[in-house]
Design an enzyme around this catalytic site. Structure first.
Site, PDB file in Angstrom:
ATOM      1  N   GLN A   1       0.710  -1.178  -0.031  1.00  0.00           N
ATOM      2  CA  GLN A   1      -0.139   0.079   0.154  1.00  0.00           C
ATOM      3  C   GLN A   1       0.708   1.281   0.135  1.00  0.00           C
ATOM      4  OE1 GLN A   1      -2.213   0.906   3.437  1.00  0.00           O
ATOM      5  NE2 GLN A   1      -3.622   2.336   2.650  1.00  0.00           N
TER       6      GLN A   1
ATOM      7  N   TYR B   1       3.035  -8.565  15.316  1.00  0.00           N
ATOM      8  CA  TYR B   1       3.457  -7.210  14.406  1.00  0.00           C
ATOM      9  C   TYR B   1       4.022  -6.151  15.221  1.00  0.00           C
ATOM     10  CZ  TYR B   1       2.740  -3.129  11.230  1.00  0.00           C
ATOM     11  OH  TYR B   1       2.847  -2.108  10.558  1.00  0.00           O
TER      12      TYR B   1
HETATM   13  N1  SER Z   1      -1.866  -0.129   9.404  1.00  0.00           N
HETATM   14  C1  SER Z   1      -1.330  -1.087  10.345  1.00  0.00           C
HETATM   15  C2  SER Z   1      -2.189  -2.263  10.746  1.00  0.00           C
HETATM   16  O1  SER Z   1      -3.312  -2.034  10.943  1.00  0.00           O
HETATM   17  C3  SER Z   1      -0.777  -0.313  11.438  1.00  0.00           C
HETATM   18  O2  SER Z   1       0.595  -0.084  11.382  1.00  0.00           O
HETATM   19  O3  SER Z   1      -1.707  -3.309  10.931  1.00  0.00           O
END
Ligand code: SER
Length: 327
Positions: free
Chosen positions: A14, A141
């Protein structure tokens, strides 16, 4: 300073696809190399396949194209990452280690590393989250991004690498769909609205999250990367704020432009992730150190998103007609 030759990892994602365009405009097509495991949908710059876990391939691409800067975007995001926690850790951490080590071995001048609002957790102050505070991420993450920030600061201090980083909020863009994040609803929703479809949101209507429109995200990235070294006091990562809104507020704003748009809410596992993140962010360090200030708020972003998505549909039509004609 040598001529800038830039390599982007995760360039088909993105942010990568828009960043590629900006860097090509700024530094020329011949000076930007885009890499990913997936081919990008454009041919703005020379593309090379690269799995970021393959360090030898990364080293050879750096040699082949005499790379001087790396934008390391390849990573698995918050929602998708939870489906395979150990692989997410491996990809996000070993990918970063490969970039850091390659940068050290090949004397790379500057590196960009995206961090995220996912480093915040339920013990992090929720409103105006400070630059330095308690961080207890709830996803792999987020854990990997927080650890990555520490490793970036370490490589800067220990080896003098010029690494710069931003904690991106959720990014809203019309150029491509995001893949596997918790904030993705804020992009998807526009695609449904434009098509005249009903949208079922996977977050509750009052879930407030920090967000940013893509032109601001690109401008922040380029400003940070161009700032003189002495202005960069934060070598972990900078808090970065654009706007914040809830699904309900976004729907109301879209309805000002598309009055018939309808939605309902069916929260899934992403609700718990979103609940652990902040409502709003204090980005005064970025403002003071290198002059950050966003241009877009909810109203101007919504107008621009709708305008651009409508344009995309219009320009897509003639080429689709052409394809059909050629059948
Ligand atoms: N846009 C990302 C996510 O939702 C946040 O860093 O994982």
């Amino acid at each position: 300073m040598r001529i800038k030759r830039i390599l982007i990892t995760g360039a088909s994602g993105q942010i990568g696809s828009v960043l590629t365009e900006a860097l090509v405009i700024k530094y020329g097509k011949q000076n930007v190399i885009v890499t990913d495991i997936n081919k990008p949908s454009h041919d703005l710059a020379k593309f090379e396949i690269l799995n970021i876990l393959d360090k030898e391939r990364l080293l050879s691409l750096i040699d082949q194209y005499q790379i001087t800067e790396i934008y390391h975007l390849a990573a698995l995001l918050s929602a998708k990452g939870e489906q395979n926690p150990l692989f997410t850790w491996e990809l996000n951490m070993n990918g970063l280690f490969n970039v850091l080590e390659a940068a050290r071995e090949k004397n790379i001048d500057r590196i960009f590393y995206p961090s995220s609002i996912a480093i915040y957790g339920d013990r992090t102050p929720r409103i105006d989250t400070p630059q330095d505070t308690v961080f207890n991420p709830s996803t792999v993450y987020g854990m990997s991004k927080l650890a990555g920030e520490h490793w970036c600061a370490y490589y800067h201090k220990r080896f003098g690498l010029d690494i710069r980083s931003l904690r991106y909020p959720g990014i809203v863009s019309y150029q491509s769909l995001p893949g596997g994040g918790t904030t993705d609803y804020a992009v998807e929703i526009f695609h449904y609205a434009i098509k005249g479809d009903h949208y079922t949101c996977y977050l509750k209507d009052d879930t407030r999250l920090p967000m940013m429109y893509i032109p601001d995200a690109i401008r922040a990235t380029l400003s940070l990367m161009e700032a003189p070294s002495e202005k960069i006091n934060e070598r972990g990562s900078y808090n970065l704020s654009g706007m914040d809104f809830t699904p309900k507020e976004l729907v109301a704003e879209i309805q000002k432009n598309i009055p018939d748009f309808t939605t309902d809410y069916a929260p899934d596992f992403r609700q718990a992730i979103a609940d652990s993140w902040s409502d709003s962010i204090d980005d005064s360090a970025a403002r003071n150190d290198w002059g950050w200030s966003p241009n877009y708020d909810l109203e101007s972003m919504t107008k621009d998103m709708i305008l651009n998505l409508k344009k995309k549909i219009k320009t897509a039509l003639p080429s689709t007609k052409q394809i059909v004609k050629e059948l």
